[in-house]
Design an enzyme around this catalytic site. Structure first.
Site, PDB file in Angstrom:
ATOM      1  N   GLY A  24       0.824  -1.197   0.000  1.00  0.00           N
ATOM      2  CA  GLY A  24       0.000   0.000   0.000  1.00  0.00           C
ATOM      3  C   GLY A  24       0.861   1.251   0.000  1.00  0.00           C
ATOM      4  O   GLY A  24       2.097   1.194  -0.018  1.00  0.00           O
TER       5      GLY A  24
ATOM      6  N   ARG B 289       3.013   4.150   1.156  1.00  0.00           N
ATOM      7  CA  ARG B 289       3.991   4.314   2.248  1.00  0.00           C
ATOM      8  C   ARG B 289       4.224   3.020   3.033  1.00  0.00           C
ATOM      9  O   ARG B 289       4.559   3.053   4.215  1.00  0.00           O
ATOM     10  CB  ARG B 289       3.586   5.442   3.198  1.00  0.00           C
ATOM     11  CG  ARG B 289       3.564   6.788   2.548  1.00  0.00           C
ATOM     12  CD  ARG B 289       4.993   7.245   2.316  1.00  0.00           C
ATOM     13  NE  ARG B 289       5.037   8.541   1.665  1.00  0.00           N
ATOM     14  CZ  ARG B 289       5.651   8.764   0.512  1.00  0.00           C
ATOM     15  NH1 ARG B 289       6.237   7.786  -0.132  1.00  0.00           N
ATOM     16  NH2 ARG B 289       5.676   9.967  -0.006  1.00  0.00           N
TER      17      ARG B 289
ATOM     18  N   LYS C 268       7.417  -0.469   0.095  1.00  0.00           N
ATOM     19  CA  LYS C 268       7.635  -1.364  -1.035  1.00  0.00           C
ATOM     20  C   LYS C 268       8.765  -0.900  -1.953  1.00  0.00           C
ATOM     21  O   LYS C 268       9.582  -1.705  -2.397  1.00  0.00           O
ATOM     22  CB  LYS C 268       6.346  -1.593  -1.825  1.00  0.00           C
ATOM     23  CG  LYS C 268       5.763  -0.356  -2.475  1.00  0.00           C
ATOM     24  CD  LYS C 268       4.366  -0.617  -3.026  1.00  0.00           C
ATOM     25  CE  LYS C 268       3.749   0.660  -3.538  1.00  0.00           C
ATOM     26  NZ  LYS C 268       3.573   1.694  -2.504  1.00  0.00           N
ATOM     27  N   SER C 269       8.853   0.390  -2.235  1.00  0.00           N
ATOM     28  CA  SER C 269       9.914   0.883  -3.117  1.00  0.00           C
ATOM     29  C   SER C 269      11.288   0.721  -2.490  1.00  0.00           C
ATOM     30  O   SER C 269      12.240   0.304  -3.151  1.00  0.00           O
ATOM     31  CB  SER C 269       9.672   2.352  -3.483  1.00  0.00           C
ATOM     32  OG  SER C 269       8.520   2.476  -4.285  1.00  0.00           O
TER      33      SER C 269
ATOM     34  N   THR D  59       8.106   5.377 -13.963  1.00  0.00           N
ATOM     35  CA  THR D  59       6.889   5.522 -14.762  1.00  0.00           C
ATOM     36  C   THR D  59       6.121   6.800 -14.453  1.00  0.00           C
ATOM     37  O   THR D  59       5.159   7.122 -15.137  1.00  0.00           O
ATOM     38  CB  THR D  59       5.953   4.314 -14.553  1.00  0.00           C
ATOM     39  OG1 THR D  59       5.576   4.260 -13.175  1.00  0.00           O
ATOM     40  CG2 THR D  59       6.618   3.007 -14.973  1.00  0.00           C
TER      41      THR D  59
ATOM     42  N   HIS E 115      13.665  10.521  -4.389  1.00  0.00           N
ATOM     43  CA  HIS E 115      13.911   9.140  -4.815  1.00  0.00           C
ATOM     44  C   HIS E 115      15.260   9.021  -5.520  1.00  0.00           C
ATOM     45  O   HIS E 115      15.995   8.059  -5.300  1.00  0.00           O
ATOM     46  CB  HIS E 115      12.787   8.652  -5.743  1.00  0.00           C
ATOM     47  CG  HIS E 115      11.590   8.136  -5.020  1.00  0.00           C
ATOM     48  ND1 HIS E 115      11.520   6.862  -4.522  1.00  0.00           N
ATOM     49  CD2 HIS E 115      10.414   8.718  -4.710  1.00  0.00           C
ATOM     50  CE1 HIS E 115      10.352   6.678  -3.939  1.00  0.00           C
ATOM     51  NE2 HIS E 115       9.652   7.793  -4.044  1.00  0.00           N
TER      52      HIS E 115
ATOM     53  N   ASP F 152       9.322   1.048 -11.200  1.00  0.00           N
ATOM     54  CA  ASP F 152       8.553   1.648 -10.110  1.00  0.00           C
ATOM     55  C   ASP F 152       7.718   2.782 -10.687  1.00  0.00           C
ATOM     56  O   ASP F 152       8.268   3.816 -11.040  1.00  0.00           O
ATOM     57  CB  ASP F 152       9.517   2.151  -9.027  1.00  0.00           C
ATOM     58  CG  ASP F 152       8.842   2.419  -7.697  1.00  0.00           C
ATOM     59  OD1 ASP F 152       7.603   2.329  -7.628  1.00  0.00           O
ATOM     60  OD2 ASP F 152       9.556   2.732  -6.732  1.00  0.00           O
TER      61      ASP F 152
END
Length: 180
Positions: free
Chosen positions: A17, A19, A22-23, A42, A57, A91
């Site tokens: 979900g 935050r 996962k990244s 993306t 990021h 991502d």
């Protein structure tokens, strides 16, 4: 579970979900490889908040990473950059799906092309995707369509993936793991 750069064609799906971590988790998996690292972004920056998010990021990834920005032609990015010495990190799939829908492209064709590119990828690919089906039912028809398409996309990619992890509160739950 480390992703080795010599595991040709190895596909890992990382779900979670907003935050959830996962990244970061996917980035850590990729960085365990010895090969070249390519981040396939993306998202597009349409406002200051997104511009800042993208900049953060990039800083988090550091100099080892090459960034490829591809909002719609994800299949081409995978085909053009995948090799046995490179780990691709995409991502994220749900932003790509949103881009496909907003560009009024045929979702079924786009999904078929993505599945084929992943099946043919000679190097490891790690894909990040949002799990959006656990929240409230969207009010708009477009929101409901997106939620449904994202769920079907995640199911399809998970079925084809060698490994699938669900990230919650920064912690992985491995839903599927290959034997190798």
């Amino acid at each position: 579970m480390p992703i080795k750069s010599d595991r040709s064609g190895h596909i890992t799906l990382v779900l979670g979900g907003t935050r959830s971590g996962k990244s970061s988790f996917a980035q850590h998996l990729a960085e365990e490889s010895n090969g070249k690292l390519i981040y396939v972004a993306t998202a597009e920056a349409f406002d200051d908040e997104m511009t800042d998010r993208i900049a953060r990021h990039r800083l988090d990834r550091g100099p080892r990473w090459q960034t490829v920005e591809e909002t719609l032609e994800l299949t081409a990015a995978i085909t053009n950059h995948s090799n046995q010495q490179t780990t691709l990190l995409v991502d994220c799939l749900t932003i790509w799906l949103s881009n496909v829908m907003l560009a009024d492209r045929d979702i079924a064709i786009a999904m078929d092309e993505l599945a084929q590119a992943l099946a043919n990828a000679p190097g490891p690919v790690i894909l990040v995707s949002n799990e959006v089906g656990s929240g409230i039912v969207p009010e708009s028809a477009l929101g409901r369509q997106f939620r449904d398409e994202a769920g079907w996309m995640n199911q399809r990619i998970a079925a084809a993936a060698d490994d699938v992890a669900l990230i919650t509160a920064g912690l992985p739950l491995w839903l599927k793991q290959s034997c190798s």
